[in-house]
Scaffold this motif. Structure first.
Motif, PDB file in Angstrom:
ATOM      1  N   GLU A 197       0.816  -1.217   0.000  1.00  0.00           N
ATOM      2  CA  GLU A 197       0.000   0.000   0.000  1.00  0.00           C
ATOM      3  C   GLU A 197       0.853   1.272   0.000  1.00  0.00           C
ATOM      4  O   GLU A 197       0.611   2.209   0.747  1.00  0.00           O
ATOM      5  CB  GLU A 197      -0.974  -0.004   1.185  1.00  0.00           C
ATOM      6  N   ASP A 198       1.884   1.276  -0.863  1.00  0.00           N
ATOM      7  CA  ASP A 198       2.787   2.424  -0.934  1.00  0.00           C
ATOM      8  C   ASP A 198       3.357   2.568  -2.353  1.00  0.00           C
ATOM      9  O   ASP A 198       4.555   2.370  -2.567  1.00  0.00           O
ATOM     10  CB  ASP A 198       3.915   2.275   0.089  1.00  0.00           C
ATOM     11  N   LEU A 199       2.519   2.917  -3.306  1.00  0.00           N
ATOM     12  CA  LEU A 199       2.969   3.041  -4.695  1.00  0.00           C
ATOM     13  C   LEU A 199       4.063   4.097  -4.840  1.00  0.00           C
ATOM     14  O   LEU A 199       5.053   3.880  -5.533  1.00  0.00           O
ATOM     15  CB  LEU A 199       1.798   3.389  -5.611  1.00  0.00           C
ATOM     16  N   GLN A 200       3.872   5.248  -4.191  1.00  0.00           N
ATOM     17  CA  GLN A 200       4.839   6.340  -4.327  1.00  0.00           C
ATOM     18  C   GLN A 200       6.176   6.003  -3.660  1.00  0.00           C
ATOM     19  O   GLN A 200       7.239   6.290  -4.210  1.00  0.00           O
ATOM     20  CB  GLN A 200       4.266   7.638  -3.757  1.00  0.00           C
ATOM     21  N   GLY A 201       6.122   5.407  -2.486  1.00  0.00           N
ATOM     22  CA  GLY A 201       7.348   5.051  -1.773  1.00  0.00           C
ATOM     23  C   GLY A 201       8.191   4.053  -2.551  1.00  0.00           C
ATOM     24  O   GLY A 201       9.413   4.198  -2.661  1.00  0.00           O
ATOM     25  N   TRP A 202       7.537   3.045  -3.101  1.00  0.00           N
ATOM     26  CA  TRP A 202       8.257   2.048  -3.888  1.00  0.00           C
ATOM     27  C   TRP A 202       8.791   2.677  -5.172  1.00  0.00           C
ATOM     28  O   TRP A 202       9.864   2.315  -5.644  1.00  0.00           O
ATOM     29  CB  TRP A 202       7.361   0.843  -4.171  1.00  0.00           C
ATOM     30  N   GLY A 203       8.052   3.628  -5.716  1.00  0.00           N
ATOM     31  CA  GLY A 203       8.534   4.341  -6.893  1.00  0.00           C
ATOM     32  C   GLY A 203       9.797   5.124  -6.595  1.00  0.00           C
ATOM     33  O   GLY A 203      10.738   5.131  -7.385  1.00  0.00           O
ATOM     34  N   ARG A 204       9.816   5.789  -5.440  1.00  0.00           N
ATOM     35  CA  ARG A 204      11.026   6.529  -5.046  1.00  0.00           C
ATOM     36  C   ARG A 204      12.204   5.580  -4.861  1.00  0.00           C
ATOM     37  O   ARG A 204      13.327   5.888  -5.273  1.00  0.00           O
ATOM     38  CB  ARG A 204      10.785   7.327  -3.768  1.00  0.00           C
ATOM     39  N   MET A 205      11.948   4.411  -4.253  1.00  0.00           N
ATOM     40  CA  MET A 205      13.046   3.457  -4.021  1.00  0.00           C
ATOM     41  C   MET A 205      13.635   2.965  -5.344  1.00  0.00           C
ATOM     42  O   MET A 205      14.855   2.951  -5.509  1.00  0.00           O
ATOM     43  CB  MET A 205      12.567   2.274  -3.168  1.00  0.00           C
ATOM     44  N   ILE A 206      12.777   2.559  -6.284  1.00  0.00           N
ATOM     45  CA  ILE A 206      13.307   2.046  -7.561  1.00  0.00           C
ATOM     46  C   ILE A 206      13.965   3.179  -8.353  1.00  0.00           C
ATOM     47  O   ILE A 206      14.979   2.966  -9.023  1.00  0.00           O
ATOM     48  CB  ILE A 206      12.233   1.291  -8.387  1.00  0.00           C
ATOM     49  N   ASP A 207      13.435   4.403  -8.250  1.00  0.00           N
ATOM     50  CA  ASP A 207      14.062   5.555  -8.908  1.00  0.00           C
ATOM     51  C   ASP A 207      15.443   5.833  -8.325  1.00  0.00           C
ATOM     52  O   ASP A 207      16.384   6.137  -9.061  1.00  0.00           O
ATOM     53  CB  ASP A 207      13.195   6.808  -8.769  1.00  0.00           C
ATOM     54  N   ASP A 208      15.572   5.725  -6.997  1.00  0.00           N
ATOM     55  CA  ASP A 208      16.863   5.951  -6.349  1.00  0.00           C
ATOM     56  C   ASP A 208      17.896   4.922  -6.798  1.00  0.00           C
ATOM     57  O   ASP A 208      19.047   5.265  -7.081  1.00  0.00           O
ATOM     58  CB  ASP A 208      16.721   5.914  -4.823  1.00  0.00           C
ATOM     59  N   VAL A 209      17.481   3.671  -6.874  1.00  0.00           N
ATOM     60  CA  VAL A 209      18.397   2.616  -7.321  1.00  0.00           C
ATOM     61  C   VAL A 209      18.777   2.858  -8.785  1.00  0.00           C
ATOM     62  O   VAL A 209      19.953   2.761  -9.151  1.00  0.00           O
ATOM     63  CB  VAL A 209      17.778   1.211  -7.130  1.00  0.00           C
ATOM     64  N   ALA A 210      17.800   3.202  -9.615  1.00  0.00           N
ATOM     65  CA  ALA A 210      18.066   3.471 -11.035  1.00  0.00           C
ATOM     66  C   ALA A 210      19.032   4.648 -11.189  1.00  0.00           C
ATOM     67  O   ALA A 210      19.971   4.583 -11.996  1.00  0.00           O
ATOM     68  CB  ALA A 210      16.763   3.746 -11.770  1.00  0.00           C
ATOM     69  N   SER A 211      18.816   5.708 -10.418  1.00  0.00           N
ATOM     70  CA  SER A 211      19.700   6.878 -10.483  1.00  0.00           C
ATOM     71  C   SER A 211      21.121   6.506 -10.079  1.00  0.00           C
ATOM     72  O   SER A 211      22.086   6.945 -10.714  1.00  0.00           O
ATOM     73  CB  SER A 211      19.210   7.988  -9.556  1.00  0.00           C
ATOM     74  N   ALA A 212      21.230   5.709  -9.035  1.00  0.00           N
ATOM     75  CA  ALA A 212      22.556   5.288  -8.569  1.00  0.00           C
ATOM     76  C   ALA A 212      23.279   4.490  -9.656  1.00  0.00           C
ATOM     77  O   ALA A 212      24.476   4.687  -9.885  1.00  0.00           O
ATOM     78  CB  ALA A 212      22.433   4.461  -7.292  1.00  0.00           C
ATOM     79  N   ILE A 213      22.567   3.616 -10.331  1.00  0.00           N
ATOM     80  CA  ILE A 213      23.183   2.811 -11.394  1.00  0.00           C
ATOM     81  C   ILE A 213      23.627   3.706 -12.551  1.00  0.00           C
ATOM     82  O   ILE A 213      24.705   3.512 -13.112  1.00  0.00           O
ATOM     83  CB  ILE A 213      22.202   1.724 -11.887  1.00  0.00           C
ATOM     84  N   GLN A 214      22.825   4.689 -12.892  1.00  0.00           N
ATOM     85  CA  GLN A 214      23.166   5.575 -14.005  1.00  0.00           C
ATOM     86  C   GLN A 214      24.297   6.538 -13.658  1.00  0.00           C
ATOM     87  O   GLN A 214      25.103   6.890 -14.517  1.00  0.00           O
ATOM     88  CB  GLN A 214      21.935   6.345 -14.469  1.00  0.00           C
ATOM     89  N   ARG A 215      24.356   6.972 -12.398  1.00  0.00           N
ATOM     90  CA  ARG A 215      25.362   7.948 -11.968  1.00  0.00           C
ATOM     91  C   ARG A 215      26.706   7.322 -11.634  1.00  0.00           C
ATOM     92  O   ARG A 215      27.751   7.902 -11.906  1.00  0.00           O
ATOM     93  CB  ARG A 215      24.876   8.661 -10.705  1.00  0.00           C
ATOM     94  N   ASP A 216      26.689   6.155 -11.007  1.00  0.00           N
ATOM     95  CA  ASP A 216      27.896   5.576 -10.432  1.00  0.00           C
ATOM     96  C   ASP A 216      28.439   4.453 -11.316  1.00  0.00           C
ATOM     97  O   ASP A 216      27.890   3.354 -11.358  1.00  0.00           O
ATOM     98  CB  ASP A 216      27.570   5.048  -9.029  1.00  0.00           C
ATOM     99  N   ASP A 217      29.553   4.749 -11.984  1.00  0.00           N
ATOM    100  CA  ASP A 217      30.170   3.746 -12.861  1.00  0.00           C
ATOM    101  C   ASP A 217      30.629   2.513 -12.088  1.00  0.00           C
ATOM    102  O   ASP A 217      30.544   1.399 -12.595  1.00  0.00           O
ATOM    103  CB  ASP A 217      31.359   4.353 -13.607  1.00  0.00           C
ATOM    104  N   ARG A 218      31.119   2.722 -10.876  1.00  0.00           N
ATOM    105  CA  ARG A 218      31.588   1.576 -10.077  1.00  0.00           C
ATOM    106  C   ARG A 218      30.429   0.628  -9.767  1.00  0.00           C
ATOM    107  O   ARG A 218      30.581  -0.590  -9.869  1.00  0.00           O
ATOM    108  CB  ARG A 218      32.233   2.061  -8.778  1.00  0.00           C
ATOM    109  N   LEU A 219      29.286   1.183  -9.404  1.00  0.00           N
ATOM    110  CA  LEU A 219      28.122   0.346  -9.111  1.00  0.00           C
ATOM    111  C   LEU A 219      27.669  -0.388 -10.367  1.00  0.00           C
ATOM    112  O   LEU A 219      27.410  -1.593 -10.332  1.00  0.00           O
ATOM    113  CB  LEU A 219      26.979   1.197  -8.558  1.00  0.00           C
ATOM    114  N   ARG A 220      27.588   0.326 -11.481  1.00  0.00           N
ATOM    115  CA  ARG A 220      27.164  -0.297 -12.735  1.00  0.00           C
ATOM    116  C   ARG A 220      28.137  -1.408 -13.143  1.00  0.00           C
ATOM    117  O   ARG A 220      27.730  -2.504 -13.520  1.00  0.00           O
ATOM    118  CB  ARG A 220      27.045   0.748 -13.839  1.00  0.00           C
ATOM    119  N   ASN A 221      29.439  -1.132 -13.040  1.00  0.00           N
ATOM    120  CA  ASN A 221      30.434  -2.147 -13.381  1.00  0.00           C
ATOM    121  C   ASN A 221      30.336  -3.354 -12.455  1.00  0.00           C
ATOM    122  O   ASN A 221      30.480  -4.493 -12.899  1.00  0.00           O
ATOM    123  CB  ASN A 221      31.843  -1.556 -13.341  1.00  0.00           C
TER     124      ASN A 221
END
Length: 182
Positions: free
Chosen positions: A22-46
């Motif tokens: 029962e938290d569509l927005q919260g889960w959206g923020r979490m997946i967005d944060d993970v996606a942003s981290a992957i796009q921003r951080d080359d070490r994480l993506r690698n």
């Protein structure tokens, strides 16, 4: 199977989990944060794409990273993505998830092209007018293209409404040339 279809399927699974919590927005923020981290951080993506690092090692790192920061169900979802070797689709999954939430909440996204950057009041007017026209809330995503000279181009799904000055001038030119030929 195409990546967008796969990302959509995983986004639907994420939506089901978010509804359960029962938290569509919260889960959206979490997946967005993970996606942003992957796009921003080359070490994480690698790290996530490295075939020499085992799935178990990757999931152990995720477990430590999200231990107290995310619901257990969300962590298990991320770990399943890693196990299925779909972790690099997380940015696409995040986009698909946002689209699904908008569908559930009755919102439509419109690609709005303008010649110059609108102020906040102009953006609000565009959103109101499009919402009235479509009959549901519209979220305008503004893009700038000085080549349209003025006016507005709106794309909602596969429907395009071209009210640009460039289009109007082209139509006027065509009419004038047609009259000149007669």
């Amino acid at each position: 199977m195409r990546e967008t279809t796969i990302a959509r399927n995983y986004a639907e699974a994420l939506l089901a989990l978010a509804r359960k919590s029962e938290d569509l927005q919260g889960w959206g923020r979490m997946i967005d944060d993970v996606a942003s981290a992957i796009q921003r951080d080359d070490r994480l993506r690698n790290f996530l794409e490295a075939p020499q690092i085992s799935v178990d090692q990757k999931n152990e790192v995720l477990s430590k990273a999200f231990e107290d920061r995310a619901p257990r169900l969300f962590l298990r979802y991320l770990q399943r993505l890693v196990k299925n070797r779909r972790q690099l689709l997380i940015p696409q999954i995040a986009n698909e998830y946002r689209d699904l939430v908008d569908e559930v909440e009755g919102r439509v996204h419109a690609q709005v092209t303008l010649a110059k950057e609108p102020d906040a009041e102009h953006r609000a007017v565009i959103a109101r007018q499009l919402s009235r026209l479509v009959g549901m809330p519209v979220v305008p995503q503004v893009r700038l293209n000085p080549n349209i000279l003025g006016g507005i181009i709106v794309r909602i799904g596969d429907k395009v409404m071209d009210g640009s000055l460039r289009k109007r001038v082209g139509l006027l030119r065509g009419r004038m040339l047609a009259k000149a030929i007669k």
